[in-house]
Design an enzyme around this catalytic site. Structure first.
Site, PDB file in Angstrom:
ATOM      1  N   GLY A 136      15.531   2.062  11.186  1.00 38.68           N
ATOM      2  CA  GLY A 136      15.339   2.347  12.373  1.00 38.68           C
ATOM      3  C   GLY A 136      13.789   2.771  12.686  1.00 38.68           C
ATOM      4  N   PHE A 137      13.440   2.508  14.000  1.00 34.19           N
ATOM      5  CA  PHE A 137      11.889   2.908  14.121  1.00 34.19           C
ATOM      6  C   PHE A 137      12.003   3.719  15.652  1.00 34.19           C
ATOM      7  CE2 PHE A 137      12.799  -1.095  15.905  1.00 34.19           C
ATOM      8  CZ  PHE A 137      12.052  -1.243  17.068  1.00 34.19           C
ATOM      9  N   GLY A 138      13.123   4.217  15.889  1.00 34.86           N
ATOM     10  CA  GLY A 138      13.336   4.811  17.277  1.00 34.86           C
ATOM     11  C   GLY A 138      12.822   6.316  17.131  1.00 34.86           C
ATOM     12  N   ASN A 139      13.359   7.001  18.329  1.00 35.26           N
ATOM     13  CA  ASN A 139      12.891   8.372  18.407  1.00 35.26           C
ATOM     14  C   ASN A 139      13.305   9.276  17.174  1.00 35.26           C
ATOM     15  OD1 ASN A 139      14.615  11.089  19.364  1.00 35.26           O
ATOM     16  ND2 ASN A 139      12.573  10.701  20.428  1.00 35.26           N
ATOM     17  N   VAL A 140      14.306   8.921  16.432  1.00 35.72           N
ATOM     18  CA  VAL A 140      14.913   9.873  15.249  1.00 35.72           C
ATOM     19  C   VAL A 140      13.831   9.610  14.104  1.00 35.72           C
ATOM     20  CG1 VAL A 140      16.681  10.249  13.749  1.00 35.72           C
ATOM     21  CG2 VAL A 140      16.931  10.119  16.011  1.00 35.72           C
ATOM     22  N   ALA A 141      13.671   8.196  13.893  1.00 34.39           N
ATOM     23  CA  ALA A 141      12.899   7.722  12.703  1.00 34.39           C
ATOM     24  C   ALA A 141      11.320   8.305  12.863  1.00 34.39           C
ATOM     25  CB  ALA A 141      12.781   6.286  12.404  1.00 34.39           C
ATOM     26  N   TRP A 142      10.916   8.315  14.176  1.00 34.20           N
ATOM     27  CA  TRP A 142       9.527   8.662  14.485  1.00 34.20           C
ATOM     28  C   TRP A 142       9.271  10.242  14.155  1.00 34.20           C
ATOM     29  CZ3 TRP A 142       8.836  12.257  18.723  1.00 34.20           C
ATOM     30  CH2 TRP A 142       7.500  12.673  18.846  1.00 34.20           C
ATOM     31  N   ASP A 147      20.725   9.384  23.720  1.00 38.23           N
ATOM     32  CA  ASP A 147      21.346   8.789  22.283  1.00 38.23           C
ATOM     33  C   ASP A 147      20.445   7.557  22.321  1.00 38.23           C
ATOM     34  OD1 ASP A 147      22.982   9.581  20.063  1.00 38.23           O
ATOM     35  OD2 ASP A 147      23.592   7.457  20.555  1.00 38.23           O
ATOM     36  N   LYS A 172      30.551  13.143  24.483  1.00 30.37           N
ATOM     37  CA  LYS A 172      29.955  11.931  24.503  1.00 30.37           C
ATOM     38  C   LYS A 172      29.990  10.865  25.239  1.00 30.37           C
ATOM     39  CE  LYS A 172      26.536  10.483  21.564  1.00 30.37           C
ATOM     40  NZ  LYS A 172      25.543  11.178  20.604  1.00 30.37           N
TER      41      LYS A 172
HETATM   42  P1  NDP Z   1      17.040   4.140  19.166  1.00 36.47           P
HETATM   43  O1  NDP Z   1      17.614   3.527  20.575  1.00 36.47           O
HETATM   44  O2  NDP Z   1      15.619   4.683  19.325  1.00 36.47           O
HETATM   45  O3  NDP Z   1      17.313   3.498  17.703  1.00 36.47           O
HETATM   46  C1  NDP Z   1      18.602   2.748  17.614  1.00 36.47           C
HETATM   47  C2  NDP Z   1      18.521   1.548  16.787  1.00 36.47           C
HETATM   48  O4  NDP Z   1      19.675   1.036  16.155  1.00 36.47           O
HETATM   49  C3  NDP Z   1      17.885   0.309  17.771  1.00 36.47           C
HETATM   50  O5  NDP Z   1      16.895  -0.226  17.016  1.00 36.47           O
HETATM   51  C4  NDP Z   1      19.124  -0.699  17.535  1.00 36.47           C
HETATM   52  O6  NDP Z   1      18.566  -1.966  17.742  1.00 36.47           O
HETATM   53  C5  NDP Z   1      19.775  -0.364  16.138  1.00 36.47           C
HETATM   54  N1  NDP Z   1      21.022  -0.774  16.113  1.00 36.47           N
HETATM   55  C6  NDP Z   1      21.432  -1.875  15.363  1.00 36.47           C
HETATM   56  N2  NDP Z   1      22.909  -1.826  15.745  1.00 36.47           N
HETATM   57  C7  NDP Z   1      23.236  -1.183  16.428  1.00 36.47           C
HETATM   58  C8  NDP Z   1      24.530  -0.926  17.024  1.00 36.47           C
HETATM   59  N3  NDP Z   1      25.721  -1.408  16.652  1.00 36.47           N
HETATM   60  N4  NDP Z   1      24.605   0.213  17.901  1.00 36.47           N
HETATM   61  C9  NDP Z   1      23.464   0.697  18.303  1.00 36.47           C
HETATM   62  N5  NDP Z   1      22.265   0.682  17.709  1.00 36.47           N
HETATM   63  C10 NDP Z   1      22.098  -0.479  16.986  1.00 36.47           C
HETATM   64  O7  NDP Z   1      17.944   5.484  18.892  1.00 36.47           O
HETATM   65  P2  NDP Z   1      17.603   7.042  18.324  1.00 36.47           P
HETATM   66  O8  NDP Z   1      16.509   6.964  17.600  1.00 36.47           O
HETATM   67  O9  NDP Z   1      17.644   8.099  19.512  1.00 36.47           O
HETATM   68  O10 NDP Z   1      18.831   7.186  17.590  1.00 36.47           O
HETATM   69  C11 NDP Z   1      19.262   6.831  16.303  1.00 36.47           C
HETATM   70  C12 NDP Z   1      20.482   7.359  15.632  1.00 36.47           C
HETATM   71  O11 NDP Z   1      20.253   8.898  15.679  1.00 36.47           O
HETATM   72  C13 NDP Z   1      21.764   7.110  16.293  1.00 36.47           C
HETATM   73  O12 NDP Z   1      22.769   7.089  15.408  1.00 36.47           O
HETATM   74  C14 NDP Z   1      21.935   8.139  17.226  1.00 36.47           C
HETATM   75  O13 NDP Z   1      23.412   8.796  17.575  1.00 36.47           O
HETATM   76  C15 NDP Z   1      21.510   9.388  16.270  1.00 36.47           C
HETATM   77  N6  NDP Z   1      21.083  10.777  16.827  1.00 36.47           N
HETATM   78  C16 NDP Z   1      20.246  10.655  17.915  1.00 36.47           C
HETATM   79  C17 NDP Z   1      20.018  11.993  18.397  1.00 36.47           C
HETATM   80  C18 NDP Z   1      19.016  11.976  19.589  1.00 36.47           C
HETATM   81  O14 NDP Z   1      18.737  13.396  19.833  1.00 36.47           O
HETATM   82  N7  NDP Z   1      18.530  10.860  19.956  1.00 36.47           N
HETATM   83  C19 NDP Z   1      20.398  13.263  17.851  1.00 36.47           C
HETATM   84  C20 NDP Z   1      21.255  13.108  16.732  1.00 36.47           C
HETATM   85  C21 NDP Z   1      21.720  11.911  16.346  1.00 36.47           C
HETATM   86  P3  NDP Z   1      19.437  -2.808  18.637  1.00 36.47           P
HETATM   87  O15 NDP Z   1      19.722  -2.309  19.875  1.00 36.47           O
HETATM   88  O16 NDP Z   1      18.684  -4.219  18.661  1.00 36.47           O
HETATM   89  O17 NDP Z   1      20.954  -3.149  18.325  1.00 36.47           O
HETATM   90  O1  2IT Z   2      24.217  12.713  18.434  1.00 32.58           O
HETATM   91  C1  2IT Z   2      23.682  13.674  18.927  1.00 32.58           C
HETATM   92  O2  2IT Z   2      23.607  14.870  18.568  1.00 32.58           O
HETATM   93  C2  2IT Z   2      22.645  13.520  20.164  1.00 32.58           C
HETATM   94  N1  2IT Z   2      22.499  12.211  20.495  1.00 32.58           N
HETATM   95  C3  2IT Z   2      21.998  14.539  20.666  1.00 32.58           C
HETATM   96  C4  2IT Z   2      22.994  15.166  21.788  1.00 32.58           C
HETATM   97  C5  2IT Z   2      22.300  16.416  22.650  1.00 32.58           C
HETATM   98  O3  2IT Z   2      23.194  16.679  23.491  1.00 32.58           O
HETATM   99  O4  2IT Z   2      21.343  16.659  22.507  1.00 32.58           O
END
Ligand code: NDP
Ligand code: 2IT
Length: 446
Positions: free
Chosen positions: A237-243, A166, A126
């Protein structure tokens, strides 16, 4: 906890001070694998846990960059190359002001076992930075990504270490980092996953984490003779994962009642569906990072400064960040009749929160199992890159689904084999551990 395990944990805390997230991840893991150490003294005499907990390598570097006004800033870049026993280091890169070495160590540690569960040949890693992308211009993001890669390039490679996105790192940032890597190395390789579809990315990778988490929830519900159809869901959340999760829940006939952001949460009594799901992508791109925008756009209620865990739902899928669901939240959800929780974020539930769910008999899937669909599809992207042949969306989705069913069954069977039937946390930790530990035993003193 046995004496050996509690001594080991105390040692980890003393040796890695001020890294509470890392301690938490290690504690949860050790509680699960204690039973394996009792049944298999060969692991203990090989000091396999002591070796596993220590990352193979950590790289820390300076990232200087210039903003649009010509001011110079410095951030810290890091890559934790945790374990390469079963494949090249693999795991995302996070850009967020809260990122510390302890954050990346917890994420790299969990990634090692998650990747083992996928059944694909990927080690754990990571990386990231305390850089805050919020409010930065596109040019500033590009300059930061290029500067980050000016150092990272010498430590990664398609057979060495393959990063991905991430929090704070999506398709745009992967593009800038990949572009810089290619310029420096003069090589077009699969050194990143989550690439654009036109230049080596895999279809379904953006959806994969959310899709995979919902497939996992579906399998858990099946063990109780239930399904997704007609069930209500709380998402954070409302990022990539929630979507991705919202898309799949709708496809399977469930209803998403909540979403959240750092500013609060919304309830949509008609369900987050159709164009409202597409809107999440727009919102994320807008750089506003406020779910209140959704409430304004679709005229639903917004609850400032609160989390969505007080709402009555059948299933919860936290999709934001670590420790976003605590003991009180867990009690509230249980009181309101929650039957199932799948962690789509990494370690979103505190240890105390998890124990509430466990004791109440809620079906509970830890992140390293439930969100493994993201990295699994990254593994599929690596396969397609190696073959130089892309698969269709249907093909990738089918493989993703098969992988999630396999992870589910492996967790369930392993939990049963080690005396805690139905405990997916134990199942995931033990199954992941056994694969990595056995590979390390085979490879000598590594
Ligand atoms: P996003 O950036 O789209 O969303 C993350 C959200 O969490 C943001 O709105 C962020 O807001 C909020 N947040 C609040 N507090 C924190 C903090 N202390 N640290 C970081 N973020 C915070 O991210 P993703 O949708 O990509 O990821 C969401 C979760 O899923 C994470 O835990 C990630 O590790 C996990 N994940 C993602 C994968 C991927 O492929 N993308 C794969 C597996 C797991 P703000 O920045 O304002 O704080
Ligand atoms: O937490 C995770 O599993 C990720 N952010 C995805 C890692 C990846 O290599 O696709």
């Amino acid at each position: 906890m046995t004496e050996y395990i509690s001594k080991l944990l105390a040692g980890v805390k003393a040796k890695n001070p001020a890294e509470p997230e890392f301690h938490q991840a290690v504690e949860e893991f050790l509680e699960s694998v204690a039973i394996v150490m009792e049944r298999h003294p060969e692991y203990r005499s090989a000091n396999i846990l002591e070796r596993l907990i220590e990352p193979e390598r950590i790289i820390i570097f300076r990232v200087p960059w210039m903003n649009d006004q010509g001011d110079i800033h410095v951030n810290r870049g890091m890559r934790v190359e945790y374990n390469s026993a079963i494949g090249p280091y693999k795991g995302g890169i996070r850009f967020h002001p809260s990122v510390t070495l302890g954050t990346l160590k917890f994420l790299g540690f969990e990634q090692t076992f998650k990747n083992a569960l996928t059944t694909l040949p990927m080690g754990g890693g990571k990386g990231g930075s305390d850089f805050d992308p919020k409010g930065k211009s596109d040019n500033e993001i590009m300059r930061f990504c290029q500067s980050f890669m000016n150092e990272l390039f010498r430590h990664i490679g398609p057979d060495t270490d393959v990063p991905a996105g991430d929090i704070g790192v999506g398709g745009r940032e992967v593009g800038y980092m990949f572009g810089q890597y290619k310029r420096i190395k003069n090589e077009f390789t699969g050194v990143f996953t989550g690439k654009g579809i036109n230049w080596g990315g895999s279809l379904i990778r953006p959806e994969a984490t959310g899709f995979g988490a919902v497939y996992f929830v579906q399998e858990m519900l099946k063990t109780k003779g239930q399904g997704i159809e007609g069930k209500t869901f709380a998402l954070s959340g409302f990022g990539n994962v929630a979507w991705g999760a919202a898309l799949k829940i709708n496809q399977l006939g469930g209803k998403v009642l909540t979403l959240s952001g750092p500013d609060g949460f919304i309830i949509d009594p008609d369900g987050v569906k159709g164009e409202k799901v597409d809107y999440l992508l727009k919102l994320r791109k807008s750089n506003k990072d406020a779910i209140e925008e959704y409430a304004k756009e679709f005229k639903v209620e917004f609850f400032p400064g609160k989390r969505p865990w007080g709402v009555k739902v059948d299933v919860a899928i936290p999709c934001a960040t670590q420790n976003e669901l605590n003991e009180n939240d867990a009690k509230e959800l249980v009181k309101n009749g929650l039957t199932c929780l799948g962690e789509a974020a990494n370690m979103p539930t505190t240890l105390e929160g998890y124990k509430v769910f466990r004791d109440a008999g809620v079906l509970f899937a830890p992140g390293k199992a439930a969100n493994a669909g993201g990295v699994a599809t990254s593994g599929l992207e690596m396969s397609q890159n190696s073959m130089r042949l892309p698969w269709s969306a249907v093909e990738v989705d089918k493989r993703l689904h098969e992988i999630m069913v396999r992870i589910h069954n492996n967790c369930l069977q392993t939990a049963e084999r080690f005396g805690t039937p139905g405990n997916y946390v134990n199942g995931a930790n033990i199954a992941g551990f056994l694969k990595v530990a056995d590979a390390m035993m085979d490879q000598g003193l590594v």
